[in-house]
Design an enzyme around this catalytic site. Structure first.
Site, short mmCIF file in Angstrom:
data_model
loop_
_atom_site.label_atom_id
_atom_site.label_comp_id
_atom_site.label_asym_id
_atom_site.label_seq_id
_atom_site.Cartn_x
_atom_site.Cartn_y
_atom_site.Cartn_z
N THR A 95 0.84 -1.30 0.03
CA THR A 95 -0.09 0.04 0.00
C THR A 95 0.78 1.38 -0.18
O THR A 95 1.55 1.40 0.98
CB THR A 95 -0.89 0.02 1.26
OG1 THR A 95 -1.63 -1.37 1.05
CG2 THR A 95 -2.03 1.22 1.16
N LYS A 170 -7.64 1.31 -2.50
CA LYS A 170 -6.90 0.72 -0.83
C LYS A 170 -7.21 1.77 0.02
O LYS A 170 -7.60 1.62 1.16
CB LYS A 170 -5.55 0.23 -1.08
CG LYS A 170 -4.95 -0.24 0.30
CD LYS A 170 -5.58 -1.27 0.82
CE LYS A 170 -5.33 -1.80 1.98
NZ LYS A 170 -3.77 -2.59 2.20
N LYS A 238 0.82 4.78 8.48
CA LYS A 238 1.34 4.93 7.15
C LYS A 238 0.08 5.12 5.99
O LYS A 238 0.19 6.25 5.41
CB LYS A 238 2.42 3.73 6.67
CG LYS A 238 2.98 4.13 5.28
CD LYS A 238 2.29 3.29 4.15
CE LYS A 238 2.59 1.72 4.62
NZ LYS A 238 1.96 0.86 3.42
#
Length: 287
Positions: A95, A170, A238
């Site tokens: 990701t 995502k 993150k």
């Protein structure tokens, strides 16, 4: 078809193992060779660096930690872009920012290489069982060519559109999870404080309108005091930072996501950055 796999962490190792068990010839590289030992005993072949792996593979899958790791693997000295052969498929399942996926796609295209961004959802369970959700961006022909590989790794595989579309999808996934995790923790904290049996509560609410993947899969871990990582707190932070940065570019305010990020950053500061995301529950039971 020889598959190169880079990154053998909590999810990457299980994903690579599934490819090996499906009969693919597998070559692997990760920064800490010890993480590869089990796979090497099972038949995978070790490569000493990214460039050595790139020169032999027909398909390269990357599943690393952070955007800077992706940058290093693809564009660093002896990186993938400069060393893969024309006609190779490179699939980043980390990701990372949509803009980085677009950068990889454009650089790959110039060299006659097919690049897909294909982040996943489903955690350690989905990785082990080969039931991941896979969100794919890039050229549809490249997606179709890689479908047999995706089918080994996941069950819900959707082509989302041009390069970067997989990563944008995502972000939607992580946004939905972030505030849902707060809800799951608060529901269990309420159940405990009110004197209910949390497992019985879970039996009722997980089958109703409150049902979610996190409620079914992570709430039992919370109740059992199991905070081992299926997905690291540090990696979730993150992802949330990426989503908030992308939202800011679109002039979109996401207050729920901002709150979740703040809560997880506090959790990480308390020493839980390497715990699983379900460790957010500690905030409530330790109060």
């Amino acid at each position: 078809m020889k598959i190169g796999f880079i990154g053998l962490g909590v999810m990457g190792k299980s994903m690579a193992r599934n490819l090996l068990r499906a009969g693919y010839s597998l070559i692997v590289y990760t920064r800490t060779k010890e993480k590869a030992e089990e796979l090497l005993r099972e038949g995978a072949v070790w490569k000493e660096n990214v460039s050595a792996l790139a020169k032999e593979a027909d398909v390269v899958i990357t599943m690393v930690g952070y955007p800077n790791d992706v940058e290093e693997v693809y564009f660093g000295e002896n990186g993938l872009i400069e060393n893969v052969r024309a006609g190779t498929y490179i699939i980043d399942m980390t990701t990372s920012p949509p803009s980085l996926a677009e950068k990889i796609y454009e650089a790959a295209k110039k060299r006659g290489v097919f690049a897909l961004d294909a982040p996943v959802s489903g955690g350690d369970i989905g990785a082990k069982e080969g039931t991941l959700t896979i969100m794919v961006g890039g050229d549809e022909k490249a997606f179709q060519a890689c479908q047999p590989i995706f089918a080994v790794l996941g069950k819900n595989i959707v082509f989302q559109g041009k390069a970067g579309a997989g990563q944008h999808t995502k972000m939607c996934n992580q946004i939905a999870i972030a505030t849902n995790m707060i809800g799951v923790c608060e529901a269990l904290a309420y159940a405990k404080r009110s004197g209910l049996d949390p497992l019985k509560v879970l039996e009722s609410i997980s089958q109703g309108a409150a049902g979610s993947w996190s409620l079914s899969n992570l709430a039992p871990r919370m109740i059992a005091g199991n905070f081992a990582p299926g997905f690291y707190v540090k990696h979730f932070i993150k992802d949330m930072k990426i989503a908030l940065a992308e939202a800011e570019k679109m002039n979109l305010q996401l207050p729920g996501l901002a709150l979740a990020k703040e809560m997880y950053e506090q959790l990480a500061a308390a020493g839980e950055e390497n715990s699983g995301t379900q460790a957010l529950y500690k905030r409530y039971v330790n109060e």
